[in-house]
Design a protein around this motif. Structure first.
Motif, PDB file in Angstrom:
ATOM      1  N   ARG A  19      38.873  34.308  40.284  1.00 26.95           N
ATOM      2  CA  ARG A  19      37.954  35.372  40.722  1.00 26.95           C
ATOM      3  C   ARG A  19      38.404  36.714  40.154  1.00 26.95           C
ATOM      4  NH1 ARG A  19      36.641  37.536  46.924  1.00 26.95           N
ATOM      5  NH2 ARG A  19      35.457  39.374  46.275  1.00 26.95           N
ATOM      6  N   LEU A  20      37.446  37.465  39.643  1.00 29.72           N
ATOM      7  CA  LEU A  20      37.686  38.850  39.269  1.00 29.72           C
ATOM      8  C   LEU A  20      37.139  39.709  40.403  1.00 29.72           C
ATOM      9  CD1 LEU A  20      36.707  38.876  35.476  1.00 29.72           C
ATOM     10  CD2 LEU A  20      39.011  38.890  36.465  1.00 29.72           C
ATOM     11  N   ALA A  25      37.062  45.342  47.031  1.00 31.53           N
ATOM     12  CA  ALA A  25      37.583  44.089  47.586  1.00 31.53           C
ATOM     13  C   ALA A  25      39.025  43.862  47.145  1.00 31.53           C
ATOM     14  CB  ALA A  25      36.703  42.918  47.148  1.00 31.53           C
ATOM     15  N   GLY A  26      39.327  44.225  45.907  1.00 30.50           N
ATOM     16  CA  GLY A  26      40.671  44.011  45.384  1.00 30.50           C
ATOM     17  C   GLY A  26      41.716  44.846  46.101  1.00 30.50           C
ATOM     18  N   VAL A 214      42.413  43.857  33.857  1.00 32.28           N
ATOM     19  CA  VAL A 214      42.956  44.876  34.747  1.00 32.28           C
ATOM     20  C   VAL A 214      43.582  44.153  35.934  1.00 32.28           C
ATOM     21  CG1 VAL A 214      42.536  46.952  36.097  1.00 32.28           C
ATOM     22  CG2 VAL A 214      41.071  46.444  34.127  1.00 32.28           C
ATOM     23  N   ALA A 215      44.773  44.552  36.322  1.00 31.48           N
ATOM     24  CA  ALA A 215      45.421  43.935  37.480  1.00 31.48           C
ATOM     25  C   ALA A 215      46.113  45.010  38.306  1.00 31.48           C
ATOM     26  CB  ALA A 215      46.434  42.888  37.035  1.00 31.48           C
ATOM     27  N   PRO A 222      52.009  39.734  44.686  1.00 34.97           N
ATOM     28  CA  PRO A 222      51.456  39.230  43.435  1.00 34.97           C
ATOM     29  C   PRO A 222      50.349  40.172  42.958  1.00 34.97           C
ATOM     30  CG  PRO A 222      51.035  37.710  45.280  1.00 34.97           C
ATOM     31  CD  PRO A 222      51.689  38.905  45.834  1.00 34.97           C
ATOM     32  N   SER A 223      49.958  40.051  41.707  1.00 34.16           N
ATOM     33  CA  SER A 223      48.909  40.921  41.184  1.00 34.16           C
ATOM     34  C   SER A 223      47.524  40.338  41.470  1.00 34.16           C
ATOM     35  CB  SER A 223      49.084  41.128  39.685  1.00 34.16           C
ATOM     36  OG  SER A 223      48.989  39.904  39.000  1.00 34.16           O
ATOM     37  N   ILE A 224      46.564  41.232  41.617  1.00 34.55           N
ATOM     38  CA  ILE A 224      45.173  40.857  41.867  1.00 34.55           C
ATOM     39  C   ILE A 224      44.347  41.286  40.662  1.00 34.55           C
ATOM     40  CG2 ILE A 224      43.146  41.276  43.317  1.00 34.55           C
ATOM     41  CD1 ILE A 224      45.057  41.716  45.665  1.00 34.55           C
TER      42      ILE A 224
END
Length: 239
Positions: A19-20, A25-26, A214-215, A222-224
């Motif tokens: 999912r991106l 939301a991120g 992009v994260a 952890p990265s999203i």
């Protein structure tokens, strides 16, 4: 690879595979999964479609984040005369001319400063410290607004939350966005300011898709992955 703890693995399980995320939301999820017992730093990493081997494709600049970065920034100003006085009045932490250049060259102050500003006439002397200041990202540069005669304004902007960024040898831009204690809206608005600036700095020689990935992450999470195609109406909820 280092073994991850239970909290990290539990946080990773909450990130949907493939999912991106939209920015709102991120960042909402990022604040939920951050498990640090302290106010951790929020970082953002862009992978850009540039050729970092070519000088005309370097992406570099500075941007003022509307909500700052959540910590006090320590600024050194290399200047003389009236400009040194202006820097002190503006709140610079370290100010000086040849004496400050010498201190910086010895490395004595490097752990006590986050940014270096210099007037153009001092760059001939400061430029010799490239091997000392460069690896720490402290070398003043006109593109980032840190080589300037308006030292007072530069000090105030950096203290208020202006950050510098530059692409690395792999074509990535990595920078701080704020703190985990910021609201979701504050993080999104800081991200929007940075994103607009990164897009504006797209080199004319860059080919293909510019924003590749992009994260965002905190120092303990952890990265999203965020959707690099979403650059407008960032405070809207994902569908």
């Amino acid at each position: 690879m280092a073994k991850r703890g239970k909290k990290y693995r539990a946080a990773l399980d909450k990130i949907e595979a493939d999912r991106l995320y939209g920015p709102k939301a991120g960042f909402k999820l990022l604040r939920e999964i951050d498990s640090a017992s302290y106010d951790s730093t929020v970082d953002c990493a862009f992978r850009l479609g540039i050729d970092p081997r070519k000088a005309d494709q370097m992406v570099r600049g500075a941007v003022s984040l509307p909500h700052g970065i959540g910590k006090s920034v320590r600024v050194a100003v290399v200047a003389g005369g009236d400009k040194a006085a202006e820097a002190r009045d503006a709140g610079a932490d370290h100010v000086g001319g040849d004496d400050l250049v010498e201190e910086l060259g010895k490395g004595d102050l490097l752990d006590q400063i986050d940014s270096v500003i210099a007037t153009p006439d001092m760059m001939g002397k400061l430029g010799r410290l490239g091997k000392v200041l460069g690896p720490r990202g402290l070398m003043p540069n006109p593109k980032s607004g840190t080589v300037t005669m308006n030292v007072a304004q530069a000090v105030k902007e950096i203290k208020a939350g202006r950050i510098e960024y530059r692409s690395d040898r792999n074509g990535n831009v990595h920078t701080i966005l704020g703190k985990a204690s910021f609201t979701t809206e504050q993080l999104v608005e800081n991200y929007a300011a940075l994103l607009d600036e990164i897009i504006r700095q797209r080199p004319s020689a860059a080919k293909g898709r510019y924003l590749q990935t992009v994260a965002v992450s905190t120092s303990s999470s952890p990265s999203i992955p965020l959707d690099p195609a979403k650059s407008r109406d960032l405070l809207e909820d994902d569908e």
